[in-house]
Each structure stands twice: as C-alpha cells, then as structure tokens.
Scaffold this active site. Sequence first.
Site, PDB file in Angstrom:
ATOM      1  N   GLY A 134       0.816  -1.213   0.000  1.00  0.00           N
ATOM      2  CA  GLY A 134       0.000   0.000   0.000  1.00  0.00           C
ATOM      3  C   GLY A 134       0.841   1.251   0.000  1.00  0.00           C
ATOM      4  N   GLN A 283       2.993  -6.439 -48.520  1.00  0.00           N
ATOM      5  CA  GLN A 283       4.077  -5.595 -47.996  1.00  0.00           C
ATOM      6  C   GLN A 283       3.650  -4.826 -46.755  1.00  0.00           C
ATOM      7  N   ASP A 340      -5.592  -5.088 -34.398  1.00  0.00           N
ATOM      8  CA  ASP A 340      -6.091  -4.595 -35.684  1.00  0.00           C
ATOM      9  C   ASP A 340      -5.847  -5.607 -36.807  1.00  0.00           C
ATOM     10  N   LEU A 342      -5.892  -8.675 -36.703  1.00  0.00           N
ATOM     11  CA  LEU A 342      -6.834  -9.790 -36.612  1.00  0.00           C
ATOM     12  C   LEU A 342      -8.248  -9.383 -37.017  1.00  0.00           C
ATOM     13  N   GLY A 343      -8.413  -8.138 -37.425  1.00  0.00           N
ATOM     14  CA  GLY A 343      -9.727  -7.684 -37.865  1.00  0.00           C
ATOM     15  C   GLY A 343     -10.768  -7.874 -36.766  1.00  0.00           C
ATOM     16  N   GLU A 367       3.297   1.387 -11.217  1.00  0.00           N
ATOM     17  CA  GLU A 367       4.760   1.382 -11.026  1.00  0.00           C
ATOM     18  C   GLU A 367       5.416   2.588 -11.688  1.00  0.00           C
ATOM     19  N   GLY A 368       4.717   3.733 -11.637  1.00  0.00           N
ATOM     20  CA  GLY A 368       5.206   4.937 -12.294  1.00  0.00           C
ATOM     21  C   GLY A 368       4.637   5.003 -13.693  1.00  0.00           C
ATOM     22  N   THR A 369       3.861   6.077 -13.959  1.00  0.00           N
ATOM     23  CA  THR A 369       3.264   6.208 -15.300  1.00  0.00           C
ATOM     24  C   THR A 369       4.381   6.449 -16.317  1.00  0.00           C
ATOM     25  N   PHE A 387       9.226  17.463 -12.106  1.00  0.00           N
ATOM     26  CA  PHE A 387       7.967  16.853 -11.630  1.00  0.00           C
ATOM     27  C   PHE A 387       7.016  17.932 -11.135  1.00  0.00           C
TER      28      PHE A 387
HETATM   29  P1  TGC Z   1      13.232  11.905  -4.714  1.00  0.00           P
HETATM   30  O1  TGC Z   1      13.511  13.190  -4.029  1.00  0.00           O
HETATM   31  O2  TGC Z   1      13.680  11.683  -6.112  1.00  0.00           O
HETATM   32  O3  TGC Z   1      13.770  10.695  -3.798  1.00  0.00           O
HETATM   33  C1  TGC Z   1      13.409  10.533  -2.441  1.00  0.00           C
HETATM   34  C2  TGC Z   1      14.366   9.505  -1.846  1.00  0.00           C
HETATM   35  O4  TGC Z   1      14.200   8.239  -2.512  1.00  0.00           O
HETATM   36  C3  TGC Z   1      15.416   7.859  -3.189  1.00  0.00           C
HETATM   37  N1  TGC Z   1      15.013   7.307  -4.485  1.00  0.00           N
HETATM   38  C4  TGC Z   1      15.094   6.039  -4.819  1.00  0.00           C
HETATM   39  N2  TGC Z   1      15.565   4.976  -4.162  1.00  0.00           N
HETATM   40  C5  TGC Z   1      15.493   3.781  -4.778  1.00  0.00           C
HETATM   41  N3  TGC Z   1      14.965   3.613  -5.997  1.00  0.00           N
HETATM   42  C6  TGC Z   1      14.473   4.665  -6.683  1.00  0.00           C
HETATM   43  N4  TGC Z   1      13.913   4.499  -7.883  1.00  0.00           N
HETATM   44  C7  TGC Z   1      14.522   5.930  -6.093  1.00  0.00           C
HETATM   45  N5  TGC Z   1      14.116   7.158  -6.493  1.00  0.00           N
HETATM   46  C8  TGC Z   1      14.435   7.994  -5.496  1.00  0.00           C
HETATM   47  C9  TGC Z   1      16.203   9.128  -3.339  1.00  0.00           C
HETATM   48  O5  TGC Z   1      17.588   8.863  -3.413  1.00  0.00           O
HETATM   49  C10 TGC Z   1      15.836   9.863  -2.080  1.00  0.00           C
HETATM   50  O6  TGC Z   1      16.566   9.283  -1.005  1.00  0.00           O
HETATM   51  P2  TGC Z   1      17.083  10.213   0.212  1.00  0.00           P
HETATM   52  O7  TGC Z   1      17.937   9.303   1.038  1.00  0.00           O
HETATM   53  O8  TGC Z   1      17.834  11.334  -0.436  1.00  0.00           O
HETATM   54  O9  TGC Z   1      15.845  10.695   0.899  1.00  0.00           O
HETATM   55  O10 TGC Z   1      11.669  11.702  -4.616  1.00  0.00           O
HETATM   56  P3  TGC Z   1      10.574  12.452  -5.350  1.00  0.00           P
HETATM   57  O11 TGC Z   1       9.480  12.740  -4.390  1.00  0.00           O
HETATM   58  O12 TGC Z   1      11.141  13.593  -6.164  1.00  0.00           O
HETATM   59  O13 TGC Z   1      10.118  11.274  -6.318  1.00  0.00           O
HETATM   60  C11 TGC Z   1      10.007  11.481  -7.569  1.00  0.00           C
HETATM   61  C12 TGC Z   1       9.199  10.367  -8.291  1.00  0.00           C
HETATM   62  C13 TGC Z   1       8.098  11.049  -9.075  1.00  0.00           C
HETATM   63  C14 TGC Z   1      10.171   9.707  -9.235  1.00  0.00           C
HETATM   64  C15 TGC Z   1       8.598   9.325  -7.351  1.00  0.00           C
HETATM   65  O14 TGC Z   1       7.713   9.915  -6.460  1.00  0.00           O
HETATM   66  C16 TGC Z   1       7.880   8.244  -8.135  1.00  0.00           C
HETATM   67  O15 TGC Z   1       8.514   7.285  -8.582  1.00  0.00           O
HETATM   68  N6  TGC Z   1       6.536   8.363  -8.325  1.00  0.00           N
HETATM   69  C17 TGC Z   1       5.737   7.292  -8.937  1.00  0.00           C
HETATM   70  C18 TGC Z   1       5.101   6.481  -7.851  1.00  0.00           C
HETATM   71  C19 TGC Z   1       4.905   5.055  -8.233  1.00  0.00           C
HETATM   72  O16 TGC Z   1       5.538   4.492  -9.095  1.00  0.00           O
HETATM   73  N7  TGC Z   1       4.024   4.378  -7.534  1.00  0.00           N
HETATM   74  C20 TGC Z   1       3.839   2.965  -7.726  1.00  0.00           C
HETATM   75  C21 TGC Z   1       2.989   2.380  -6.631  1.00  0.00           C
HETATM   76  S1  TGC Z   1       3.136   0.632  -6.469  1.00  0.00           S
HETATM   77  C22 TGC Z   1       2.426   0.005  -7.830  1.00  0.00           C
HETATM   78  O17 TGC Z   1       2.047   0.658  -8.744  1.00  0.00           O
HETATM   79  C23 TGC Z   1       2.300  -1.447  -7.855  1.00  0.00           C
HETATM   80  S2  TGC Z   1       1.581  -2.128  -9.265  1.00  0.00           S
HETATM   81  C24 TGC Z   1       1.945  -3.707  -8.879  1.00  0.00           C
HETATM   82  C25 TGC Z   1       1.607  -4.728  -9.831  1.00  0.00           C
HETATM   83  O18 TGC Z   1       0.419  -5.144  -9.821  1.00  0.00           O
HETATM   84  O19 TGC Z   1       2.532  -5.218 -10.527  1.00  0.00           O
HETATM   85  P1  FAD Z   2      -2.000  10.432 -11.103  1.00  0.00           P
HETATM   86  O1  FAD Z   2      -0.797  10.406 -10.263  1.00  0.00           O
HETATM   87  O2  FAD Z   2      -3.197  11.193 -10.607  1.00  0.00           O
HETATM   88  O3  FAD Z   2      -1.661  10.799 -12.563  1.00  0.00           O
HETATM   89  C1  FAD Z   2      -2.664  11.220 -13.531  1.00  0.00           C
HETATM   90  C2  FAD Z   2      -1.955  11.629 -14.824  1.00  0.00           C
HETATM   91  O4  FAD Z   2      -1.106  12.745 -14.566  1.00  0.00           O
HETATM   92  C3  FAD Z   2      -1.041  10.554 -15.411  1.00  0.00           C
HETATM   93  O5  FAD Z   2      -1.151  10.564 -16.816  1.00  0.00           O
HETATM   94  C4  FAD Z   2       0.352  11.015 -15.005  1.00  0.00           C
HETATM   95  O6  FAD Z   2       1.363  10.550 -15.883  1.00  0.00           O
HETATM   96  C5  FAD Z   2       0.192  12.518 -15.093  1.00  0.00           C
HETATM   97  N1  FAD Z   2       1.164  13.248 -14.281  1.00  0.00           N
HETATM   98  C6  FAD Z   2       1.412  13.101 -12.954  1.00  0.00           C
HETATM   99  N2  FAD Z   2       2.371  13.954 -12.546  1.00  0.00           N
HETATM  100  C7  FAD Z   2       2.740  14.670 -13.640  1.00  0.00           C
HETATM  101  C8  FAD Z   2       3.690  15.706 -13.873  1.00  0.00           C
HETATM  102  N3  FAD Z   2       4.469  16.189 -12.893  1.00  0.00           N
HETATM  103  N4  FAD Z   2       3.798  16.201 -15.126  1.00  0.00           N
HETATM  104  C9  FAD Z   2       3.027  15.706 -16.148  1.00  0.00           C
HETATM  105  N5  FAD Z   2       2.106  14.741 -15.974  1.00  0.00           N
HETATM  106  C10 FAD Z   2       1.979  14.225 -14.746  1.00  0.00           C
HETATM  107  N6  FAD Z   2      -0.308   1.167  -6.157  1.00  0.00           N
HETATM  108  C11 FAD Z   2       0.169   0.602  -5.013  1.00  0.00           C
HETATM  109  O7  FAD Z   2       0.642   1.288  -4.117  1.00  0.00           O
HETATM  110  N7  FAD Z   2       0.132  -0.758  -4.845  1.00  0.00           N
HETATM  111  C12 FAD Z   2      -0.375  -1.587  -5.793  1.00  0.00           C
HETATM  112  O8  FAD Z   2      -0.379  -2.808  -5.612  1.00  0.00           O
HETATM  113  C13 FAD Z   2      -0.906  -1.011  -6.992  1.00  0.00           C
HETATM  114  N8  FAD Z   2      -1.475  -1.803  -7.932  1.00  0.00           N
HETATM  115  C14 FAD Z   2      -2.117  -1.226  -9.000  1.00  0.00           C
HETATM  116  C15 FAD Z   2      -2.867  -2.014  -9.872  1.00  0.00           C
HETATM  117  C16 FAD Z   2      -3.565  -1.423 -10.923  1.00  0.00           C
HETATM  118  C17 FAD Z   2      -4.406  -2.272 -11.819  1.00  0.00           C
HETATM  119  C18 FAD Z   2      -3.478  -0.023 -11.132  1.00  0.00           C
HETATM  120  C19 FAD Z   2      -4.200   0.621 -12.270  1.00  0.00           C
HETATM  121  C20 FAD Z   2      -2.736   0.751 -10.281  1.00  0.00           C
HETATM  122  C21 FAD Z   2      -2.061   0.170  -9.194  1.00  0.00           C
HETATM  123  N9  FAD Z   2      -1.362   0.952  -8.268  1.00  0.00           N
HETATM  124  C22 FAD Z   2      -0.845   0.391  -7.125  1.00  0.00           C
HETATM  125  C23 FAD Z   2      -1.402   2.411  -8.376  1.00  0.00           C
HETATM  126  C24 FAD Z   2      -0.478   2.993  -9.437  1.00  0.00           C
HETATM  127  O9  FAD Z   2       0.837   2.979  -9.012  1.00  0.00           O
HETATM  128  C25 FAD Z   2      -0.977   4.416  -9.714  1.00  0.00           C
HETATM  129  O10 FAD Z   2      -2.181   4.300 -10.433  1.00  0.00           O
HETATM  130  C26 FAD Z   2       0.052   5.240 -10.481  1.00  0.00           C
HETATM  131  O11 FAD Z   2       1.192   5.484  -9.699  1.00  0.00           O
HETATM  132  C27 FAD Z   2      -0.535   6.582 -10.945  1.00  0.00           C
HETATM  133  O12 FAD Z   2      -1.200   7.226  -9.912  1.00  0.00           O
HETATM  134  P2  FAD Z   2      -2.700   7.786 -10.146  1.00  0.00           P
HETATM  135  O13 FAD Z   2      -3.503   6.683 -10.691  1.00  0.00           O
HETATM  136  O14 FAD Z   2      -3.141   8.401  -8.891  1.00  0.00           O
HETATM  137  O15 FAD Z   2      -2.540   8.874 -11.275  1.00  0.00           O
END
Ligand code: TGC
Ligand code: FAD
Length: 387
Positions: A134, A283, A340, A342-343, A367-369, A387
């Site tokens: 979470g 082609q 597409d 596969l029609g 996992e990050g858009t 960001f």
């Molecule tokens: P930032 O200031 O860049 O960093 C904060 C601290 O974190 C460290 N760090 C990392 N460490 C390991 N791996 C990375 N990729 C790291 N990126 C940053 C960094 O060194 C720093 O450490 P410290 O010691 O200096 O404090 O943080 P920020 O707030 O600017 O972050 C920027 C950003 C946008 C890249 C980050 O917030 C981000 O990645 N946002 C996207 C969030 C996301 O991906 N959520 C995913 C939720 S889980 C999910 O989607 C599961 S789906 C599962 C499935 O079904 O497969």
């Molecule tokens: P937002 O963050 O609201 O983004 C909306 C739009 O704005 C996107 O197009 C984005 O790219 C864009 N955007 C955001 N910031 C900027 C910027 N600075 N500049 C330009 N564009 C920007 N999360 C978990 O923690 N655990 C899970 O297990 C997990 N599983 C998931 C499973 C599914 C099926 C899905 C759909 C999502 C899951 N997630 C999970 C959440 C997922 O990580 C989020 O959906 C994702 O990180 C995007 O967050 P959001 O949906 O709130 O979109």
Amino acid sequence: MPALDPLDLYRIADELTDEERMIRESVARFVDSKAMPLIAECFDEGRFPSELVPEIAELGLLGSSLDGYGCAGLNSVSYGLICQELERCDSGLRSFVSVQSSLCMYPIHAFGSEAQKEQWLPRMASGEVIGCFGLTEPHGGSDPANMKTHAKKDGDDWILNGAKMWITNGSIAQIAIVWARTDDGIQGFIVETDSDGFEARDVKAKMSLRASITSELYFDNVRVPDANRLPNVKGLKGPLSCLTQARYGITWGPIGAAQACLAEALRYAEDRELFRRPLSANQAVQLRLADMARRITGAQLMSLRLGRLKDAGEMHPTQVSLAKWNNVRMALDIARECRDLLGGSGITLEYVPIRHMLNLESVITYEGTETIHQLVVGRELTGHNAF
Ligand code: TGC
Ligand code: FAD
C-alpha cells in the site's frame, strides 16, 4: 543459415546460462499447460486464478531472487525471465508474483528485523501468506511524498489511519506492507489484515487486469505493534527501493505479452487469405510485423543488459525507468497493432491481443506512469527536476 526464431531474432536465448534457460523453460511449461487454458475465462469472469498459486510457489517463483528463508536465491536475469513467461500468459499473473516478491517479500528481507524475516518470508515463499503493498493514495499516486496515511505512536503500538487505492492482491492478502507518515518521516508497517479497523474493498468494473484483484484499503485506528514496523528504513527511499525491484521485473514482463501477440498475429496472417493470397504476403502487413520484431528485439536487449547490470550490483534506477517506459510502450503498441491485424476476430477473447492490450493499459500506468519515467530520464539528462 538456419531460420531464425521470429520471437528471438537476436538469439537472446544463447546469451543465457544453462540455469537461466532451464528456469525459463520450466516456467514456460507451467504457463502453457496450467495457466493458458484458464486465463481467457478468468479474464472474462473477472477472477484471479488463485488455484495456480500453490504450483507457482512450488516452482520457487515467489521471492525467487531472495536468499535464505525458503527462497530460491536466483539471479536477476532469472527473475526477469520468470516475469516474461508469466506475462506471456497475462499481466495479472505476473503482477501477482511482482507484488508478492518485489513489493512485499523484498522490503521484509531488506528492511525487516530478523524476527520479521523468520515469521513471514518462509510462509510467503510457500504461498501460505499473501501480501499486498500500500503506497498509492486516492488523491494522487504519482506523488507518494504527499501521502496522508499516518501512524502515531501509542505506547508500544502505532495507530494507523488513512486509505490506500489501487492495491493489487488487497482483499486476498494476509499482510499489507503499508507506508505511512510518522513524526519521524515515512515508515513501513507490516499490517495483518485481520486487525480491527482494517478493511479491503475490491475495485469493480475494471476493463483491465481483470484476472487480478485490485482493492482499496481503509485503516480506521488500526493498532499495529512496534514489532511490525520495518526498523531498517525511513523516508521515501524505502518504498521507492521496492519499486525499483518491481519495475525491473516489469521491464521483462511486457516482452512476453508482446511475443504472445506477435505469435498470434503471425499465425493469423498466414492462415487468412484475402485477395487470393495470405495476409502475410502483403508488404503493408510485413512492414508492421517486422516493426514489431524490431521493437521486441530492442526490448529484449535492454532487459538482458539491465539484468546483467543488476546482478553485478551496478543498476541505476534511471536505467530501470528508461526500460520500463520503452518496453511497456513497445508491448502496448504491438498489442494494439495485432488486435487490428486480426480484424473483427481481434476484439474477442478467443485471441490474445485484446486481453494483453487492455492489461497493458494498467501496466503503463502502475509502477510509475509513462510520463513519470520520461521525467526521471529527463532529470538525469538535464539535472532539472521537472515533476
Ligand atoms: P526523490 O527526491 O527523487 O527521492 C526521495 C528519496 O528516494 C530515493 N530514491 C530512490 N531509491 C530507490 N529507488 C528509486 N527508484 C529511487 N528514487 C528515489 C532518493 O535517493 C531519495 O533518497 P534520500 O535518502 O535522499 O531521501 O523523490 P521524489 O518525491 O522527487 O520522487 C520522484 C518520483 C516522481 C520519481 C517518485 O515519487 C515516483 O517514482 N513516483 C511514482 C510512484 C509510483 O511508481 N508508484 C507505484 C505504486 S506501487 C504500484 O504501482 C504497484 S503495481 C503492482 C503490480 O500489480 O505489478
Ligand atoms: P496520477 O498520479 O493522478 O496521474 C494522472 C496523470 O497525470 C497521469 O497521466 C500522469 O502521468 C500525469 N502526471 C502526474 N504527474 C505529472 C507531472 N508532474 N507532469 C506531467 N504529468 C503528470 N499502487 C500501489 O501502491 N500498490 C499496488 O499494488 C498497486 N497496484 C495497481 C494495480 C492497478 C491495476 C493499477 C491501475 C494501479 C495500481 N497501483 C498500485 C497504483 C499505481 O501505481 C498508480 O495508479 C500510479 O502510480 C498513478 O497514480 P494515479 O492513478 O493516482 O494517477
């Protein structure tokens, strides 16, 4: 010269060790014999195939790259190949393994106490305990630093309040790794899901990842013992490190989805006769198929190189962002193209492309858009945080 494998034009298989090849083949056998026959029906019914979990565990696919505690201790390339083969079937199946392995077992292994590792990891490796992760909250997943969920110290316990959104495995999990704000920064907690005040509600009417469970989590004064706090990490780098592990696996998964789509399109285009010749003799069709093979090959090379860097302890998170962006975009575009080609047949679940296409709409968001990963690469190139 012998003919090339259309799904492996650069003979990536030759770059694998015997052990890596064997792992890929054994997961492929499981996928073909047990998972493929179920998956279209599960997707149609909106059901996660939980009956596959015991065999997934028996094959050593849960926490496969962790050492000790009943885990297989495989290398990163093997973990990638596992993701690739599972996602050749369905992104939902790969998601299940990604979440359990990289988002739940990894933080316990990397940041947990010895007691936490012994308590949870063997039972998670055997599939007896399922985890969920979470981090995302309803007001915006891309910016987890703005989380509202918080934990307050109360004697030897913590009191957790807040909500998480879009949580894979939420309602089938026995434990949730929950990231919450505390007076001492963001911390991770192992929350047992039978605790009073914990609730998981499934997201209904999803058009994507229908063979996977996605839930909302609610915490209403949930009491968590301090012994369940992950003691060895504070700050956003805790959850972001877990994401790096999972995103690495996700760079491989969509290669499998794209291969499944290309294989289907090649078969279909050969069998379909239009204007007195096979569709594949045109082609315009060959250009599209060749472009798919080009993009799959690029993605394979990228993930393999990334895996070797990871195994050498040299992988940089920006490299993971580049590959997650490239490989998911590649697979989504290929799935749409194949749909597409596969029609009309392409809109049914009898063929794989539309299911992969719909699933990949989630994979490109979670996992990050795509935009987030582009901005990570942009920051690396320019030094400006946009960001
Ligand atoms: P930032 O200031 O860049 O960093 C904060 C601290 O974190 C460290 N760090 C990392 N460490 C390991 N791996 C990375 N990729 C790291 N990126 C940053 C960094 O060194 C720093 O450490 P410290 O010691 O200096 O404090 O943080 P920020 O707030 O600017 O972050 C920027 C950003 C946008 C890249 C980050 O917030 C981000 O990645 N946002 C996207 C969030 C996301 O991906 N959520 C995913 C939720 S889980 C999910 O989607 C599961 S789906 C599962 C499935 O079904 O497969
Ligand atoms: P937002 O963050 O609201 O983004 C909306 C739009 O704005 C996107 O197009 C984005 O790219 C864009 N955007 C955001 N910031 C900027 C910027 N600075 N500049 C330009 N564009 C920007 N999360 C978990 O923690 N655990 C899970 O297990 C997990 N599983 C998931 C499973 C599914 C099926 C899905 C759909 C999502 C899951 N997630 C999970 C959440 C997922 O990580 C989020 O959906 C994702 O990180 C995007 O967050 P959001 O949906 O709130 O979109």
